[in-house]
Design an enzyme around this catalytic site. Structure first.
Site, PDB file in Angstrom:
ATOM      1  N   ASP A  59       5.796  -2.074  11.025  1.00 14.56           N
ATOM      2  CA  ASP A  59       4.919  -1.849   9.873  1.00 14.56           C
ATOM      3  C   ASP A  59       3.968  -0.697  10.212  1.00 14.56           C
ATOM      4  OD1 ASP A  59       3.005  -1.881   7.915  1.00 14.56           O
ATOM      5  OD2 ASP A  59       2.896  -4.061   7.757  1.00 14.56           O
ATOM      6  N   THR A  92       2.628   3.543   4.057  1.00 13.37           N
ATOM      7  CA  THR A  92       1.901   4.211   5.158  1.00 13.37           C
ATOM      8  C   THR A  92       2.804   5.170   5.928  1.00 13.37           C
ATOM      9  OG1 THR A  92       2.226   2.081   6.209  1.00 13.37           O
ATOM     10  CG2 THR A  92      -0.008   2.690   5.770  1.00 13.37           C
ATOM     11  N   THR A  93       3.999   4.690   6.295  1.00 12.42           N
ATOM     12  CA  THR A  93       4.912   5.530   7.088  1.00 12.42           C
ATOM     13  C   THR A  93       5.312   6.759   6.288  1.00 12.42           C
ATOM     14  OG1 THR A  93       5.733   3.482   8.064  1.00 12.42           O
ATOM     15  CG2 THR A  93       7.001   5.453   8.503  1.00 12.42           C
ATOM     16  N   ASP A 393       2.465  -7.618   2.416  1.00 12.72           N
ATOM     17  CA  ASP A 393       3.033  -6.450   1.724  1.00 12.72           C
ATOM     18  C   ASP A 393       3.916  -6.867   0.553  1.00 12.72           C
ATOM     19  OD1 ASP A 393       1.720  -4.911   3.522  1.00 12.72           O
ATOM     20  OD2 ASP A 393       3.464  -4.124   4.552  1.00 12.72           O
TER      21      ASP A 393
END
Length: 533
Positions: A59, A92-93, A393
């Site tokens: 994550d 985010t990634t 999430d």
């Protein structure tokens, strides 16, 4: 010589091309770290803390929070990406990859003499066009296929975080949990996530009620009750010292006893009120009685309640009091003066579960619960933490879809379509801005490229297939992680949140533009430590 050096000879300065090189190398560095985590086939990272604690995760949000990043530019990108997670719960990634790639593509043109300002102006035009394409691509959620779409969007989010088999189980749990809530408010705080280090991951379940991490405090209290009335209150049932410091003078031991009895009677009257109320509502009916109190209940009061067969829980969390009213009905009472049946909640079953030294109280079989509990079970702390992050999430993905009222195709389809649309738009744009738009369009392709790379396929080959298939078919085309072939993501059920993509495009463009316009990096700020250099 830099002007700041005249003011502060200890200042460290990186100028113009050097400053840009520092920023771009930092963005590339953090991009390389997170690149392998993207998508359902992404790999894991193992973080070891200073105290030796180990965390294995893929994550992006957890990684960026837990990693110690010293480079100022990399730290800025990490903070922007975690802010993306705080706002939308995902992406985010992708944010880190896009910022890194935009800077990498811009570097090609800047190294040939193009001014960074021209590139950033091109980026701004391209951003507006990309957002317009996002609007055109969104798929509205109709009432008929609402649950199906929500299941697909939760599955897409969860499969990038945990094992696919585990993700399938958690998908239904997340969707059910969000649909149980009050649809006008959609307050995810009303979904309690409770962890039990017990059995295996597959025992994780959704409890249509509440699970609390404490039990009855008296050995004679009933351990299991059915057909319960539940009184939630915020009333002290224990002897408390007076707020004001005061002294009492008494002539004999008898007078002292009278004082103690009078003080005790105050609490006993409260307990008696509850017991009388219990008798009034339960006698002659097949009903039992449970008290959940936010304040304390002392041993003498507990004993009196236990004799009446009442299960009493004390010092419940304030959040649980809100949840209890939503799960079982009734209202939380702040006084015991005007109790009536309308203030009581109802539950089909309340029972205590003892696990090692920990007690859990389950409140189940509620009629119309608007607050539920996701009970995570796992053999060790590591798997529980991983599941908790994934569930958080998954819940946010379902909530975002309901808030947006639409979804967008996933599997890299949006990025490929946006790339082609921007390339086409270049024909209508004159001047140097074109180069910035071209850099932006090429930068968007990092998402499908990395998805292909992480799935074990040749990225150039996959990219060529995706671009030609999108051009020929005229509808969004993404990559199937299992075969590497182009597919229609909507048919495959690979969907992304509209708000996540929108936030990502906005924040990545702003941060990449700001970093490109930096022409001097000065380490000449005031020291945060007094007496420091």
């Amino acid at each position: 010589m830099s002007a700041i050096s005249l003011l502060n000879p200890k200042a460290e300065v990186a100028r113009a091309a050097q400053a840009l090189a520092v920023n771009i190398s930092a963005a590339k560095g953090i991009q390389d770290v997170l690149k392998t985590n993207l998508g359902p086939r992404g790999t894991m990272k193992m973080l070891v803390s200073g105290s030796g604690d180990v965390k294995i995760t893929k994550d992006g949000n957890v990684l960026l929070h837990e990693m110690q990043i010293q480079h100022p530019t990399a730290s800025l990108i990490a903070r922007a990406s975690t802010a993306q997670d705080d706002v939308t719960g995902d992406g985010t990634t992708s944010t880190v990859l896009l910022i890194g790639e935009f800077l990498k593509q811009a570097e090609l043109y800047i190294s040939e003499g193009l001014h960074p300002r021209v590139v950033t102006e091109g980026f701004e035009v391209a951003k507006n066009k990309a957002l317009q394409i996002l609007e055109d691509m969104k798929v509205p959620i109709s009432d008929a296929d609402r649950k199906d779409v929500l299941t697909k969007i939760a599955a897409t989010s969860l499969k990038t975080k945990i094992h696919p088999k585990m993700a399938d189980q958690l998908t239904d749990i997340c969707v059910e949990a969000v649909l149980s809530l009050d649809q006008k408010l959609l307050d995810l705080h009303m979904v309690e996530i409770m962890e039990m280090q017990h059995r295996t991951d597959s025992d994780t379940a959704l409890v249509k009620g509440l699970v609390m991490d404490h039990g009855g405090r008296h050995p004679d209290m009933p351990k299991k009750l059915t057909n319960c009335y539940i009184l939630t209150c915020n009333v002290s049932m224990e002897y408390e010292k007076t707020e004001v410091n005061s002294g009492f003078f008494y002539k004999s031991a008898g007078e002292r006893e009278k004082l103690i009895t009078a003080e005790r009677k105050f609490i006993e009257d409260r307990v008696k009120k509850v017991i009388d109320f219990k008798k009034k509502v339960c006698d002659g009916k097949d009903k039992t009685f449970v008290i959940i109190n936010q304040k304390g209940i002392d041993p003498l009061s507990l004993d009196a309640l236990a004799r009446e067969g009442i299960l009493a829980l004390r010092r419940a969390k304030r959040r649980n009091m809100e949840r209890m009213a939503l799960a079982c009905g009734g209202t939380a009472m702040n006084t015991l003066d005007d109790l009536d049946e309308s203030c009581l909640g109802e539950a089909g079953s309340v029972y205590e579960h003892v696990l090692g030294e920990n007690k859990f109280t389950f409140v189940e079989e509620c009629k119309n619960p608007q607050s539920v509990t996701i009970l995570l079970k796992g053999p060790n702390k590591h798997s529980l933490t991983q599941m908790r992050d994934a569930v958080r999430d998954g819940l946010r993905a379902v909530k975002n879809a309901l808030d947006d009222g639409c979804v967008v195709p996933g599997a890299g389809a949006y990025e490929v379509s946006a790339h082609l649309a921007l390339r086409k738009a270049l024909e209508t744009i004159k001047g140097k801005e074109r180069l910035g738009i071209q850099a932006y369009a090429d930068g968007l392709l990092v998402i499908p490229k990395v998805l292909a790379l992480n799935s074990g396929y040749d990225q150039q080959e996959v990219l060529v297939k995706l671009l030609s298939e999108t051009t020929d078919s005229g509808h969004p085309v993404g990559m199937d992680a299992a075969t590497g072939e182009p597919v229609n993501p909507i048919e495959m059920g690979i969907l992304d949140n509209y708000s996540v993509k929108k936030q990502m495009i906005n924040s990545c463009t702003v941060i990449a533009s700001n970093l490109l316009l930096v022409d001097e990096i000065m380490r000449a700020g005031l020291s945060s430590l007094k007496g420091g250099p």
